[in-house]
Write an enzyme that holds these catalytic residues in place. Sequence first.
Site, short mmCIF file in Angstrom:
data_model
loop_
_atom_site.label_atom_id
_atom_site.label_comp_id
_atom_site.label_asym_id
_atom_site.label_seq_id
_atom_site.Cartn_x
_atom_site.Cartn_y
_atom_site.Cartn_z
N ARG A 48 0.83 -1.22 0.00
CA ARG A 48 0.00 0.00 0.00
C ARG A 48 0.85 1.26 0.00
O ARG A 48 0.44 2.28 -0.54
CB ARG A 48 -0.92 0.00 1.22
CG ARG A 48 -2.08 -0.98 1.13
CD ARG A 48 -3.01 -0.84 2.31
NE ARG A 48 -2.33 -1.17 3.58
CZ ARG A 48 -2.89 -1.05 4.77
NH1 ARG A 48 -4.13 -0.58 4.89
NH2 ARG A 48 -2.22 -1.38 5.87
N LYS A 107 -6.60 -16.30 7.95
CA LYS A 107 -7.56 -17.11 8.70
C LYS A 107 -8.98 -16.60 8.60
O LYS A 107 -9.93 -17.39 8.50
CB LYS A 107 -7.14 -17.19 10.17
CG LYS A 107 -6.92 -15.83 10.82
CD LYS A 107 -6.32 -15.96 12.20
CE LYS A 107 -5.91 -14.60 12.74
NZ LYS A 107 -4.70 -14.08 12.08
N GLU A 131 -1.08 -23.29 5.85
CA GLU A 131 -0.56 -23.71 7.15
C GLU A 131 -0.40 -22.54 8.11
O GLU A 131 -0.66 -22.65 9.32
CB GLU A 131 0.79 -24.41 6.98
CG GLU A 131 1.38 -24.98 8.25
CD GLU A 131 0.57 -26.14 8.80
OE1 GLU A 131 0.01 -25.97 9.91
OE2 GLU A 131 0.50 -27.18 8.14
N VAL A 134 -3.22 -20.86 10.92
CA VAL A 134 -3.56 -21.35 12.26
C VAL A 134 -2.28 -21.68 13.02
O VAL A 134 -1.46 -22.48 12.56
CB VAL A 134 -4.45 -22.60 12.20
CG1 VAL A 134 -4.77 -23.09 13.61
CG2 VAL A 134 -5.74 -22.31 11.44
N ILE A 138 3.58 -23.60 14.06
CA ILE A 138 3.30 -24.98 14.46
C ILE A 138 2.74 -25.77 13.29
O ILE A 138 1.71 -25.40 12.73
CB ILE A 138 2.28 -25.01 15.63
CG1 ILE A 138 2.78 -24.18 16.80
CG2 ILE A 138 2.02 -26.45 16.06
CD1 ILE A 138 1.76 -24.01 17.90
N GLY A 189 4.07 -5.51 23.05
CA GLY A 189 3.81 -5.76 21.64
C GLY A 189 3.04 -7.04 21.35
O GLY A 189 2.84 -7.41 20.19
N GLU A 192 -2.55 -5.82 20.17
CA GLU A 192 -2.74 -4.67 19.28
C GLU A 192 -3.32 -3.49 20.07
O GLU A 192 -3.83 -3.65 21.18
CB GLU A 192 -3.69 -5.03 18.15
CG GLU A 192 -3.25 -6.21 17.30
CD GLU A 192 -2.09 -5.85 16.38
OE1 GLU A 192 -1.83 -4.65 16.20
OE2 GLU A 192 -1.45 -6.78 15.84
N LYS A 207 -9.87 -19.62 13.58
CA LYS A 207 -8.98 -20.78 13.55
C LYS A 207 -9.73 -22.06 13.89
O LYS A 207 -9.47 -23.12 13.31
CB LYS A 207 -7.82 -20.54 14.52
CG LYS A 207 -6.93 -19.37 14.11
CD LYS A 207 -5.93 -19.00 15.20
CE LYS A 207 -5.09 -17.81 14.78
NZ LYS A 207 -4.17 -17.35 15.86
N GLY A 306 3.96 -13.98 15.10
CA GLY A 306 5.25 -13.32 14.90
C GLY A 306 5.72 -13.48 13.47
O GLY A 306 5.34 -14.42 12.77
#
Length: 430
Positions: A48, A107, A131, A134, A138, A189, A192, A207, A306
Amino acid sequence: MMRTRPLKVALLGCGVVGSEVARIMTTHADDLAARIGAPVELAGVAVRRPSKVRDGIDPALVTTDATALVKRGDIDVVVEVIGGIEPARTLITTAFEHGASVVSANKALLAQDGAALHAAAQEHGKDLYYEAAVAGAIPLIRPLRESLAGDKVNRVLGIVNGTTNFILDKMDSTGAGYQEALDEATALGYAEADPTADVEGFDAAAKAAILAGIAFHTRVRLDDVYREGMSEVTAADFASAKNMNCTIKLLAICERAADGGSVTARVHPAMIPLTHPLASVRGAYNAVFVESDAAGQLMFYGPGAGGAPTASAVLGDLVAVCRNRLSGATGPGESAYAALPVSPMGDVVTRYHISLDVADKPGVLAQVATVFAEHGVSIDTVRQQGKDGEASLVVVTHRASDAALSGTVEALRKLDTVRGVASIMRVEGE
């Protein structure tokens, strides 16, 4: 033999996750090429704000015209990490129409329109992998839809939001109140500026919809998921949980009914025993507990959010999709053959912890017990404390339906001796 012509990748979004995807593609280019069987080339990055400096990305690749990028025709894979419903939905379907497979971390979109996106991918013979949608890094979706494809999954129980787990863990370990723990999460952090999507369970519900759909081979939309936030959880709730050798987690729970004829999906705070593996998940980490017929109990644990962890999942999908492109195949698509109905929350059966403010006088316990009996809810334990005419009555039930418990609570509120219902908490994981 490695193919010399590179597979071209278009990146939609270059924020926290997107920038990490670009960095890993560059720094690990040789390894990725060896694993795929051909080099991968970042062919364009849609953003953007094109004027922002992006380390390691050639400014000539940056564009604000995402539509033109996915329509180029020479793009092999589109990586979508912009989030939200639109323009992501249109960009993904446009990518399929113009010959590209898609890797997404979206998601919200998948929970709302996953069936339509899968149909579009199938129509054009392309892959849709997600992947990263969610539980961050992991590996969870691929084990559910591939490794456990020959098994019958009965339950998926998990902590799938790091922000809420950090807050609840802080409340549990330090005795902090909800707002104090939220303020710390924001300062670090983890939360939000507007934490609503996390603390009110919207993120976890999306999820849960994705996990339930894959686990039970049934289309489960976001609207099918019961959602309850955690902003009303108090220090007193944690004190009650400790009295039961429990802690409190915001859980996503997807279950197959005992008779196998329906499924449920829900997100809400719950007490879980300290002996349960999920009770030891600390800080902003995620963990998902899967129960199946043949494999038994499996637990998946790791960082759930993250830039780098989520990019790891994106790159794993990118490698798989690129391999499919080279072989002329596609990976597993939507599996919704079971088409099981999604039962309402009223049908869900679990245990409950109810804290009542009552008058401290003879006969109160008998009145309360009668109400529970009249509504078919069996009491497991009762604890009463009181002085100066007021008392606290804590009731833990055996397993009962949500509908039966709701009727019980409504009747309790009508008793003159019940001053109020201080809290209601489900008890899970037993």
